[in-house]
Design a protein around this motif. Sequence first.
Motif, PDB file in Angstrom:
ATOM      1  N   ILE A 177     -22.604 -21.879  23.723  1.00 37.71           N
ATOM      2  CA  ILE A 177     -23.329 -20.599  23.706  1.00 37.71           C
ATOM      3  C   ILE A 177     -23.215 -19.911  25.061  1.00 37.71           C
ATOM      4  O   ILE A 177     -23.502 -20.505  26.089  1.00 37.71           O
ATOM      5  N   MET A 178     -22.799 -18.643  25.032  1.00 35.38           N
ATOM      6  CA  MET A 178     -22.676 -17.848  26.255  1.00 35.38           C
ATOM      7  C   MET A 178     -23.547 -16.591  26.129  1.00 35.38           C
ATOM      8  O   MET A 178     -24.157 -16.343  25.088  1.00 35.38           O
ATOM      9  N   LYS A 179     -23.530 -15.761  27.186  1.00 38.86           N
ATOM     10  CA  LYS A 179     -24.436 -14.602  27.262  1.00 38.86           C
ATOM     11  C   LYS A 179     -24.265 -13.639  26.078  1.00 38.86           C
ATOM     12  O   LYS A 179     -25.236 -13.243  25.439  1.00 38.86           O
ATOM     13  N   GLN A 180     -22.987 -13.257  25.774  1.00 42.50           N
ATOM     14  CA  GLN A 180     -22.776 -12.291  24.690  1.00 42.50           C
ATOM     15  C   GLN A 180     -22.996 -12.921  23.312  1.00 42.50           C
ATOM     16  O   GLN A 180     -23.248 -12.202  22.351  1.00 42.50           O
ATOM     17  N   THR A 181     -22.909 -14.260  23.234  1.00 48.16           N
ATOM     18  CA  THR A 181     -23.223 -14.951  21.967  1.00 48.16           C
ATOM     19  C   THR A 181     -24.702 -14.722  21.654  1.00 48.16           C
ATOM     20  O   THR A 181     -25.061 -14.361  20.530  1.00 48.16           O
ATOM     21  N   VAL A 182     -25.540 -14.915  22.666  1.00 49.76           N
ATOM     22  CA  VAL A 182     -26.997 -14.730  22.506  1.00 49.76           C
ATOM     23  C   VAL A 182     -27.294 -13.270  22.133  1.00 49.76           C
ATOM     24  O   VAL A 182     -28.086 -12.999  21.223  1.00 49.76           O
ATOM     25  N   GLU A 183     -26.624 -12.352  22.814  1.00 47.68           N
ATOM     26  CA  GLU A 183     -26.842 -10.920  22.539  1.00 47.68           C
ATOM     27  C   GLU A 183     -26.447 -10.585  21.105  1.00 47.68           C
ATOM     28  O   GLU A 183     -27.154  -9.835  20.415  1.00 47.68           O
ATOM     29  N   SER A 184     -25.306 -11.139  20.637  1.00 49.33           N
ATOM     30  CA  SER A 184     -24.840 -10.893  19.263  1.00 49.33           C
ATOM     31  C   SER A 184     -25.854 -11.421  18.248  1.00 49.33           C
ATOM     32  O   SER A 184     -26.125 -10.773  17.234  1.00 49.33           O
ATOM     33  N   ILE A 185     -26.440 -12.617  18.540  1.00 51.31           N
ATOM     34  CA  ILE A 185     -27.472 -13.190  17.648  1.00 51.31           C
ATOM     35  C   ILE A 185     -28.672 -12.244  17.572  1.00 51.31           C
ATOM     36  O   ILE A 185     -29.199 -11.969  16.493  1.00 51.31           O
ATOM     37  N   GLN A 186     -29.078 -11.712  18.748  1.00 53.74           N
ATOM     38  CA  GLN A 186     -30.229 -10.784  18.793  1.00 53.74           C
ATOM     39  C   GLN A 186     -29.941  -9.507  17.988  1.00 53.74           C
ATOM     40  O   GLN A 186     -30.811  -9.025  17.255  1.00 53.74           O
ATOM     41  N   HIS A 187     -28.716  -8.962  18.134  1.00 49.64           N
ATOM     42  CA  HIS A 187     -28.338  -7.764  17.357  1.00 49.64           C
ATOM     43  C   HIS A 187     -28.433  -8.046  15.861  1.00 49.64           C
ATOM     44  O   HIS A 187     -28.949  -7.231  15.096  1.00 49.64           O
ATOM     45  N   ALA A 188     -27.928  -9.220  15.448  1.00 48.44           N
ATOM     46  CA  ALA A 188     -27.940  -9.595  14.026  1.00 48.44           C
ATOM     47  C   ALA A 188     -29.377  -9.746  13.521  1.00 48.44           C
ATOM     48  O   ALA A 188     -29.716  -9.260  12.430  1.00 48.44           O
ATOM     49  N   GLN A 189     -30.227 -10.400  14.325  1.00 54.67           N
ATOM     50  CA  GLN A 189     -31.622 -10.613  13.916  1.00 54.67           C
ATOM     51  C   GLN A 189     -32.398  -9.300  13.863  1.00 54.67           C
ATOM     52  O   GLN A 189     -33.193  -9.084  12.952  1.00 54.67           O
ATOM     53  N   ASN A 190     -32.132  -8.394  14.848  1.00 48.32           N
ATOM     54  CA  ASN A 190     -32.808  -7.086  14.858  1.00 48.32           C
ATOM     55  C   ASN A 190     -32.421  -6.258  13.641  1.00 48.32           C
ATOM     56  O   ASN A 190     -33.239  -5.533  13.075  1.00 48.32           O
ATOM     57  N   ALA A 191     -31.126  -6.332  13.263  1.00 48.53           N
ATOM     58  CA  ALA A 191     -30.642  -5.546  12.123  1.00 48.53           C
ATOM     59  C   ALA A 191     -30.875  -6.280  10.801  1.00 48.53           C
ATOM     60  O   ALA A 191     -30.577  -5.743   9.731  1.00 48.53           O
ATOM     61  N   GLN A 192     -31.412  -7.521  10.870  1.00 43.78           N
ATOM     62  CA  GLN A 192     -31.688  -8.365   9.699  1.00 43.78           C
ATOM     63  C   GLN A 192     -30.435  -8.556   8.841  1.00 43.78           C
ATOM     64  O   GLN A 192     -30.430  -8.346   7.630  1.00 43.78           O
ATOM     65  N   VAL A 193     -29.337  -8.930   9.519  1.00 46.60           N
ATOM     66  CA  VAL A 193     -28.048  -9.140   8.855  1.00 46.60           C
ATOM     67  C   VAL A 193     -27.753 -10.639   8.839  1.00 46.60           C
ATOM     68  O   VAL A 193     -27.898 -11.301   9.867  1.00 46.60           O
ATOM     69  N   PRO A 194     -27.339 -11.204   7.686  1.00 45.74           N
ATOM     70  CA  PRO A 194     -27.039 -12.648   7.628  1.00 45.74           C
ATOM     71  C   PRO A 194     -25.812 -13.020   8.465  1.00 45.74           C
ATOM     72  O   PRO A 194     -24.902 -12.212   8.640  1.00 45.74           O
ATOM     73  N   ILE A 195     -25.815 -14.273   8.982  1.00 43.65           N
ATOM     74  CA  ILE A 195     -24.750 -14.738   9.883  1.00 43.65           C
ATOM     75  C   ILE A 195     -23.949 -15.862   9.212  1.00 43.65           C
ATOM     76  O   ILE A 195     -24.515 -16.692   8.499  1.00 43.65           O
ATOM     77  N   ILE A 196     -22.618 -15.839   9.465  1.00 44.95           N
ATOM     78  CA  ILE A 196     -21.768 -17.000   9.171  1.00 44.95           C
ATOM     79  C   ILE A 196     -21.230 -17.468  10.521  1.00 44.95           C
ATOM     80  O   ILE A 196     -20.741 -16.663  11.312  1.00 44.95           O
ATOM     81  N   LEU A 197     -21.336 -18.775  10.795  1.00 45.87           N
ATOM     82  CA  LEU A 197     -20.902 -19.303  12.080  1.00 45.87           C
ATOM     83  C   LEU A 197     -19.452 -19.774  11.999  1.00 45.87           C
ATOM     84  O   LEU A 197     -19.109 -20.605  11.147  1.00 45.87           O
ATOM     85  N   ALA A 198     -18.575 -19.201  12.844  1.00 47.04           N
ATOM     86  CA  ALA A 198     -17.178 -19.642  12.923  1.00 47.04           C
ATOM     87  C   ALA A 198     -16.989 -20.353  14.257  1.00 47.04           C
ATOM     88  O   ALA A 198     -16.993 -19.711  15.313  1.00 47.04           O
ATOM     89  N   ILE A 199     -16.888 -21.691  14.210  1.00 49.83           N
ATOM     90  CA  ILE A 199     -16.702 -22.462  15.452  1.00 49.83           C
ATOM     91  C   ILE A 199     -15.197 -22.564  15.696  1.00 49.83           C
ATOM     92  O   ILE A 199     -14.475 -23.245  14.959  1.00 49.83           O
ATOM     93  N   ASN A 200     -14.743 -21.822  16.704  1.00 51.01           N
ATOM     94  CA  ASN A 200     -13.307 -21.666  16.969  1.00 51.01           C
ATOM     95  C   ASN A 200     -12.811 -22.722  17.976  1.00 51.01           C
ATOM     96  O   ASN A 200     -13.609 -23.379  18.644  1.00 51.01           O
ATOM     97  N   LYS A 201     -11.492 -22.803  18.103  1.00 50.08           N
ATOM     98  CA  LYS A 201     -10.801 -23.687  19.061  1.00 50.08           C
ATOM     99  C   LYS A 201     -11.127 -25.162  18.790  1.00 50.08           C
ATOM    100  O   LYS A 201     -11.250 -25.971  19.714  1.00 50.08           O
ATOM    101  N   CYS A 202     -11.303 -25.505  17.494  1.00 49.90           N
ATOM    102  CA  CYS A 202     -11.626 -26.891  17.120  1.00 49.90           C
ATOM    103  C   CYS A 202     -10.419 -27.824  17.295  1.00 49.90           C
ATOM    104  O   CYS A 202     -10.566 -29.042  17.192  1.00 49.90           O
ATOM    105  N   ASP A 203      -9.238 -27.240  17.532  1.00 51.08           N
ATOM    106  CA  ASP A 203      -8.036 -28.056  17.724  1.00 51.08           C
ATOM    107  C   ASP A 203      -7.955 -28.621  19.151  1.00 51.08           C
ATOM    108  O   ASP A 203      -7.154 -29.502  19.435  1.00 51.08           O
ATOM    109  N   LYS A 204      -8.796 -28.116  20.055  1.00 51.27           N
ATOM    110  CA  LYS A 204      -8.739 -28.570  21.450  1.00 51.27           C
ATOM    111  C   LYS A 204      -9.389 -29.951  21.586  1.00 51.27           C
ATOM    112  O   LYS A 204     -10.395 -30.243  20.914  1.00 51.27           O
ATOM    113  N   PRO A 205      -8.854 -30.809  22.489  1.00 44.08           N
ATOM    114  CA  PRO A 205      -9.423 -32.162  22.635  1.00 44.08           C
ATOM    115  C   PRO A 205     -10.871 -32.168  23.115  1.00 44.08           C
ATOM    116  O   PRO A 205     -11.668 -33.031  22.742  1.00 44.08           O
ATOM    117  N   GLU A 206     -11.258 -31.154  23.948  1.00 45.42           N
ATOM    118  CA  GLU A 206     -12.626 -31.131  24.484  1.00 45.42           C
ATOM    119  C   GLU A 206     -13.625 -30.423  23.552  1.00 45.42           C
ATOM    120  O   GLU A 206     -14.792 -30.204  23.904  1.00 45.42           O
TER     121      GLU A 206
END
Length: 608
Positions: A148-177
């Motif tokens: 979670i980073m700064k703009q991730t939190v901001e995007s969550i707040q925008h979604a919650q304020n607008a009452q829009v449902p979220i789908i979570l896409a966890i990217n870069k899952c191919d990386k070892p870390e």
Amino acid sequence: MNTALDIDLLEPESPLDDVWIKEVLKKSGMKYKRTQVKQDKVRENKDAVRRPEADPAFLIPRWPVVTIMGHVDHGKTTLLDKLRKTQVAAMEAGGITQHIGAFLVSLPSGEKITFLDTPGHAAFSAMRARGAHLTDIIILVVAAEDGIMKQTVESIQHAQNAQVPIILAINKCDKPEADPERVKKELLTYDVVCEEYGGDIQAVHISALKGDNLMALVEATVALAEILELRGDPTGLVEAIVVESRTDKGKGPVTTAIIKRGTLRKGAVLVAGKSWAKVRLLFDENGKTINDACPSMPVEIIGWKDLPSAGDEILEVESEQRAREVVDWRKYAEEQEKLKEDSKVIGTKRKEHQDSHRRVREKLGSLTWKEREFIKYQEIKKQNIRHKEKTEDLNTLPIIIKGDVDGSVEAILNIIDTYDATDECKLDLIHFGVGDINENDINLAETFNGVVYGFSVNASKVIQQLAVKKGVRIKLHNIIYRLVEDLQEELSGKLTPSMEENVIGEASVLATFSVTVGKKQVPVAGCRVQKGQLEKKLKFKLIRNGCVIWKGLLTSLKHHKDDVSVIKTGMDCGLSLDEAKIEFKTGDEIICFEEKEVLQKTSWDPGF
């Protein structure tokens, strides 16, 4: 007098009847003309408004509008590119000719999804907020290794304020870390609860770069859209939202819009903000002309008279005359609002001035005329000095901002609004606009001695030559934080450099004595160099008990009886100062230093 009116019957301050006024004026030999006080006409509200809600029975299913959000560098662009390439391959088209900010994906099953692109950079907060209110579903992209980073939190707040449902896409899952589970746990803090933890938010593990699991993400989006039962009204006058607007060389003002209601066709007359259009052409996201656009469809509209702003509501009206009426009314309403605000400010200023004037009158009331004139003269003198100081101290950087699209310019202006270092240097925004840098921008910059900043725009050779001829600097950037850094450097360059002392050598006073030069007794210090070296041509300071009691130059520096220019560590010397009144004491310190100019940095921090 000379009338039949009985004055004794009148009450004090009572109004006279018209009959008596007329008679008095006639007897006085004057003409009488009665006029009515003009009543201000209240203009009829001619604004265009949305239609009432449609009957649910007439609504038909529509495809979802999905906004992709997340932190900068978390893979949103790569994900969008992969989805676009899939789409282009499916349509057997050569390549995407232009970026539209919104595009349509057709699935093998026949379903369609409209995707909206929003920037992840901190500067584009307003764009993300707009994206959240336009959309049915938000796909939140989070990098599996960053979390979670700064703009991730901001995007969550925008979604919650607008009452829009979220789908979570966890990217870069191919990386070892990569650690998707950590991401899911971190999201719990922000009330984003995945299905594995008993919530209702779907989490899809993807690799946008390799294209892994993208269809699962699309299927999750379709499943959520089915649950939401999205429906639209394809009939009647069109309602839409401007996603982005820009000026194109060949096409003129162009807007990207999402249709909310109705079906848009060529020839329709539209109003958005204080601009209107008769639709000449409609383009899809691949730059191909289309005949109509139905609800949830992204479309490029050509035919605007002026450029509307991103986020403006588009409404279809019956005719061009009606469109002009609406635009005129909106301009009039804005003027009236501005007049109200101005009159408030004027009223406040007038009251301040009257109070100040009354206080001055009260102060001067008890004085003689000579004393009053002397005080007035003193005040004028003070004002002139203040004005002169202000003129001399005024440090200003005039700038002109040009951007490729309305949203980019809005983001840059929002950053400039955070400028809070006016006491150091005034930042003066002369002009801003959408489109390439033109002759008018160069002429304005020359007049105000300013700098032209361009974001993702071009300056033709002719314009660049004109700028060189007129001594105007053009600064072009494609990355917003590079533009801001450049602006910070420009502001820093306007600041007066500070002087920094660099110590060259230190000596301690071991003995004091006087020598006769002509008829004068000159105090001399016998010193030993403890550190570095003493150079006669540089500046010196005398320190006693930790306090600097003298700063200046040496009149002489001797080793035994020889005049020298440099004395090194461990050597003894005799020296005298350029100020004869200063007396040395055993234990004093003599510091040799050189002054260097150090460029100051502006204290303005835009926050990223």
